[in-house]
Scaffold this active site. Structure first.
Site, PDB file in Angstrom:
ATOM      1  CG  LEU A   1      -1.940  -1.174   1.206  1.00 30.31           C
ATOM      2  CD1 LEU A   1      -3.175  -1.125   2.165  1.00 30.31           C
ATOM      3  CD2 LEU A   1      -2.686  -1.192  -0.387  1.00 30.31           C
TER       4      LEU A   1
ATOM      5  CG  HIS B   1       5.896   0.075  -9.252  1.00 30.84           C
ATOM      6  ND1 HIS B   1       6.997   0.238  -8.461  1.00 30.84           N
ATOM      7  CD2 HIS B   1       5.862  -1.244  -8.961  1.00 30.84           C
ATOM      8  CE1 HIS B   1       7.393  -0.760  -7.816  1.00 30.84           C
ATOM      9  NE2 HIS B   1       6.538  -1.580  -8.350  1.00 30.84           N
TER      10      HIS B   1
ATOM     11  CG  ASP C   1       3.085  -9.318  -5.074  1.00 30.69           C
ATOM     12  OD1 ASP C   1       3.293  -8.516  -4.403  1.00 30.69           O
ATOM     13  OD2 ASP C   1       3.973  -9.931  -5.935  1.00 30.69           O
TER      14      ASP C   1
ATOM     15  CG  HIS D   1       4.990 -13.783  -4.931  1.00 29.84           C
ATOM     16  ND1 HIS D   1       6.216 -14.413  -4.689  1.00 29.84           N
ATOM     17  CD2 HIS D   1       5.203 -12.627  -4.354  1.00 29.84           C
ATOM     18  CE1 HIS D   1       7.224 -13.878  -4.075  1.00 29.84           C
ATOM     19  NE2 HIS D   1       6.530 -12.561  -3.748  1.00 29.84           N
TER      20      HIS D   1
HETATM   21 ZN   LIG Z   1       7.374 -10.858  -3.035  1.00 29.78          ZN
END
Ligand SMILES: [Zn+2]
Lengths: 312, 433
Positions: B67, B313, B309, B236
Site C-alpha cells: 500500500l 508503481h 501482490d 506468489h
Molecule cells: Zn514478493
C-alpha cells in the site's frame, strides 16, 4: 520487385519480411557505388536532420552512420551520453521528446538496454533506427553481414553460416540469425555453454559447443567480439581457456572449407577471438564489412526518410 | 442500520452454503443466513437490497498487498488502496513491510493501524519485517511486533537469503504464533534478471531469471519450516516445480501453505514481448506449462490462497527502459473479475473453492477471528458480485493511485456491485461511502 518500404523505423530484423530485407540489400547495392566516386556525396537527405543518440561508447558504428548520413547531405547532431536513466533524473523519453521538439527527422539510437529504441518509436514521431540495443538486435550490422556474404557467394539460401562466441549477450548474433534464416541460410551457433541462451534452437538454428563442428562445412564463419569486461563473472570462462577452445587460429582453420569467409563485427580482440594470421588472412572479409556498412546504412536512411516524406 | 441482502446466491464455504439465501446483518455482525428470512423477524428500519441473480460472499481477504504508505504516497495510500480493495470485493488486506520507513518495529505496526483507521474503509493489517530494514541481517523485535498486532512476518520484495537467520526467525516467531511469509528467490541466481529465463528472454535479449531461483528457495524454506516446526506461508508461487514441491511437502504431512496471484494463472512471459514494462513483475510471468500447473495446484488444493501482490508503481518507474523499470502490477480491482472467467467459467474451481482461496483460507492462515465466514456472529464483511457484468479496464477509471497493469483495454467478466465492511455499506455501484 514490387515491394515498397512502409516502415517509419528500423528496429529489428525479426519483424522484417524476406522481401523487405531484399529491398534493403538491393538499395545498398546502388548506394555502394557512390562511395567509390571521387565526390562521395548525393543530395538525397539535404535539409534533413539526423541525430546520433549514443548511450554507449562506439566509434565504429557511430562513424559509419555519420559518414552514411553525410554522404547523403544530411545535417548531423551527435549526442553521446550515459545509459542509466535512474542516475540522470531525466528519463530516456523526456530526452527524446526534447530532441523531437527540435524538429529532427531521423534518430539513430544505440543503448545498453534491450528495447530502448522501441520506447522511442512508440512515443515520438521521428524515424528511429536501432544501432544496437542491449543484447537484443543490431539490425544494420546483420544487414551488412548478409550484404557482404551475398557479394561473395551470390546467394544466401542454402549456405552454412556459423556464428561463434558469446551468443547470449550478442545483438549481432540475434540480427544475423533472423536475417540469415529468413533468407534460407542454415545457421549454427557455437560458444561456451554458459554463454548460450536457453532455447535458442527454437529460432531455427543448430547449437554446438564443439568449435570444430562449427568450422567444418561452414561457408561463412562469423566470430563475435567478446566483452573482456565480463571476465570474472561466473558465466565467463577464463580468457585463455576461451581463446584456446573457441578462438580461431591457423590450426583450427585446417578444418575449414577452402572458400570459407571469416567475418567479425569489430573491433577485434586480437589473439582472443582471432589470431592475426586469420584476421588478416585470405579468407577474411572483415574490412569489406566495414566498407559495406556505409552503403547499407545509406540504404536504410534513404528508405525510412522516404516514408517520412510520404507521411508528411 | 440493519441490512437484508435478499435472494442472492450465497457462497459461504466455511458453513457449506452454496445456494440462494438471504443474509441479515445486524449492526456490525451477521445475524442470520437462511432461505426467505420473514419480514416479521426483521427490524423495521432494515434496508433491503435485492441481490437476485448476484453472488454473495464473505468479504475477500488479500494476504499480499503493497500500500506504499508511508514513503510513496504518490503511488498509493491507505485510502486509495482501500478504494481499490472495495471495488474488488476485498474487505481485509495485509500490507507488506517494504515501505519507507520499513514496518520493522512496534511503532510502525501501530502507525499502520492508526493511519489506516483514518481512511476508515476496510480492515488493514500490517505484515512486519523479519529482519531490520529488510537487510536480511538482524531479526526484528518479533515479540513486541506480535504484541502490537502484526499478522505475519515477511521481508517480501526480498528473500531472507541467509538460511540460518530464517531458521531463527521461524523458531522465534513460533512462540507468538506468527506465520512467516516467504518471498522465494535465490538472489544469486536471479541477479540482474528482469523476466523469466527462456525462449522469450533469449529472443528479446533480456537477462533472465531462471525458474530455479524460485524452486530452490521453496524447497529450502519447506525444510527450514520442518526443522523449526513453525508456520510458513510461501508467497506468489509462479513455477510448476514450486507447486510440485509444495504438493510433495503436504503429502509428507508438512503444514506449509502457499499462494499464487491472478497474473500467474492467466498471463505468460509472452506478455513481455514488445518490452511491455507493465508485464514486468517478480517472480516473473512464466510459461503456458506453468500456468497450467498453477491451475492444477489451485484445483487440487495444493495452492491454498489467491492473493493479488498488488504493487502500485508510478508512471516514472514504469515508462522507462525495461531493465530500469520497477517490477510489479496492481491487482486489487481485477482479481475476482479475472478468477471468474479463468477459473470458474473454465471449470478449474467451483465458487466454493474460489471463496475458500480468497477468504476462508487467508482468515485461517493469518488467524483473523470472525472473518472469512458468514456464520451468525461473524463480522459483517460481505461482497456482492454480478458475475455477468462486463466492463473494460480503462486507466482513468482505476481506483488505485497507480495505473500499472497490463490489463488496460482488456474486457473483464463480472463486477463487484456492493461491498459491506463491519455492517456498513462502503461501496455500492461505483460509489464509496
Ligand atoms: Zn514478493
Amino acid at each position: 520487385m514490387a515491394v515498397s518500404w512502409k516502415r517509419k523505423d528500423l528496429l529489428d530484423l525479426e519483424s522484417l519480411s524476406t522481401e523487405e530485407i531484399e529491398l534493403i540489400l538491393q538499395t545498398a547495392d546502388s548506394f555502394k557505388e557512390i562511395s567509390q566516386r571521387p565526390i562521395k556525396k548525393v543530395p538525397t537527405l539535404r535539409g534533413q536532420t539526423v541525430v546520433l543518440f549514443f548511450f554507449e561508447p562506439s566509434t565504429r558504428t557511430r562513424t559509419s552512420f555519420e559518414l552514411a548520413a553525410k554522404r547523403m547531405s544530411a545535417d548531423i547532431v551527435n549526442i553521446q551520453t550515459n545509459a542509466s536513466s535512474l542516475t540522470k533524473g531525466e528519463t530516456l523519453k523526456d530526452t527524446a521528446k526534447n530532441i523531437e521538439a527540435m524538429k529532427v527527422d531521423i534518430i539513430i539510437i544505440r543503448h545498453s538496454s534491450s528495447g530502448a529504441p522501441y520506447l522511442l518509436a512508440e512515443s515520438i514521431s521521428p524515424s528511429i533506427i536501432n544501432a544496437g540495443d542491449g543484447s537484443h538486435e543490431h539490425p544494420t550490422q546483420g544487414l551488412l553481414d548478409i550484404f557482404t556474404i551475398k557479394e561473395h557467394k551470390k546467394k544466401i539460401s542454402g549456405l552454412n553460416v556459423s556464428i561463434i562466441g558469446d551468443i547470449a549477450h550478442s545483438r549481432v548474433a540475434r540480427s544475423n540469425i533472423w536475417g540469415l534464416t529468413k533468407l534460407g541460410a542454415k545457421v549454427t551457433v557455437c560458444g561456451p555453454a554458459t554463454l548460450m541462451p536457453p532455447e535458442i534452437e527454437r529460432l531455427g538454428v543448430k547449437v554446438t559447443y564443439d568449435v570444430k563442428e562449427a568450422i567444418e562445412g561452414a561457408d561463412v564463419i562469423n566470430m563475435l567480439r567478446i566483452q573482456i569486461e565480463r571476465q570474472g563473472q561466473s558465466l565467463f570462462p577464463p580468457i585463455r581457456d576461451y581463446s584456446m577452445k573457441f578462438g580461431l587460429d591457423a590450426e583450427k582453420m585446417r578444418y575449414a572449407k577452402k572458400d570459407v569467409l571469416i567475418m567479425h563485427p569489430g573491433p577485434i580482440n586480437r589473439g582472443i577471438e582471432l589470431t592475426p594470421e586469420v584476421a588478416d588472412g585470405p579468407y577474411s572479409v572483415i574490412l569489406e564489412q566495414v566498407t559495406n556498412g556505409i552503403a547499407v546504412r545509406m540504404a536504410v536512411l534513404y528508405l525510412v526518410s522516404g516514408v517520412k516524406k510520404r507521411i508528411e | 442500520m440493519d441490512i437484508l441482502l435478499k435472494g442472492g446466491h450465497v457462497v459461504d464455504p466455511a458453513n457449506n452454503i452454496d445456494s440462494e439465501m438471504d443474509v441479515l446483518i445486524k449492526d456490525d455482525k451477521i445475524e442470520q443466513v437462511a432461505k426467505n428470512i420473514k419480514a416479521s423477524g426483521i427490524p423495521q428500519e432494515a434496508k433491503t437490497i435485492d441481490c437476485k441473480g448476484k453472488m454473495v460472499f464473505p468479504g475477500l481477504i488479500d494476504m499480499h498487498t503493497h500500500l506504499r504508505q508511508p514513503g510513496r504516497e504518490d503511488e498509493e495510500t491507505f485510502l486509495t488502496g482501500s478504494r481499490a480493495a472495495l471495488k474488488g470485493g476485498f474487505t481485509s488486506v495485509l500490507c507488506m513491510a517494504n515501505t519507507n520507513p520499513v514496518i520493522d518495529n512496534k511503532g510502525m505496526v501501530e502507525y499502520v493501524y492508526s493511519e489506516s483507521a483514518k481512511a476508515g474503509l476496510i480492515n488493514i493489517y500490517p505484515v512486519a519485517a523479519v529482519t531490520k530494514g529488510l537487510e536480511g541481517k538482524e531479526l526484528t523485535e518479533i515479540g513486541q511486533i506480535a504484541e502490537a498486532g502484526a499478522k505475519a512476518l515477511s521481508d517480501d520484495g526480498k528473500p531472507v537469503m541467509n538460511a540460518e537467520i530464517l531458521r531463527r526467525a521461524l523458531e522465534y516467531s513460533k512462540m507468538f504464533g506468527l506465520p512467516v511469509i516467504s518471498h522465494c528467490e535465490d538472489m544469486n541466481l536471479s541477479m540482474n534478471g528482469v523476466m523469466n529465463e527462456g525462449f522469450v528472454s533469449t529472443k528479446l535479449g533480456l537477462k533472465g531469471i531462471p525458474r530455479t531461483s524460485e524452486i530452490v528457495m521453496v524447497m529450502r524454506d519447506i525444510e527450514l519450516m520442518r526443522l523449526s516446526g513453525a508456520r510458513l506461508h510461501i508467497a506468489h508461487v509462479s513455477a510448476k516445480e514450486s507447486v510440485e514441491a509444495v504438493r510433495e511437502a503436504k503429502k509428507r504431512g508438512i503444514k506449509v501453505t502457499c499462494e499464487t496471484c491472478p497474473h500467474y494463472f492467466m498471463l505468460t512471459e509472452d506478455a513481455v514481448i514488445g518490452f511491455n514494462t507493465n508485464a514486468k513483475v517478480n517472480p516473473p510471468l512464466r510459461t503456458k506449462e506453468d500456468v497450467e500447473a498453477i491451475k492444477k495446484g489451485l484445483a487440487d488444493g495444493v495452492i491454498d490462497v489467491i492473493a493479488t501482490d498488488h504493487a502500485p508503481h508510478s508512471l516514472e518507474e514504469k515508462d522507462v527502459e525495461f531493465d530500469f523499470a520497477a517490477a510489479g502490477m496492481i491487482g486489487l480491482e481485477f482479481a475476482l473479475s479475472l478468477a471468474n472467467p479463468e477459473l470458474i467459467k473454465s471449470k478449474v474451481l467451483g465458487w466454493s473453492d474460489l471463496i475458500r482461496r480468497m477468504a476462508v483460507n487467508p482468515a485461517k492462515i493469518i488467524d483473523l477471528q470472525g472473518k472469512g465466514s458468514l456464520a451468525a456472529g461473524s463480522d459483517a464483511d460481505v461482497a456482492v458480485f454480478d458475475a455477468g457484468a462486463e466492463w473494460v479496464v480503462e486507466g482513468k477509471r482505476i481506483e488505485s493511485r497507480s495505473k500499472n497493469t497490463p490489463l488496460i483495454g482488456r474486457k473483464m467478466c463480472g463486477a463487484v456491485v456492493l461491498t459491506i465492511v463491519g455492517g456498513k455499506i462502503k461501496y455500492e455501484n461505483g460509489k464509496f461511502n
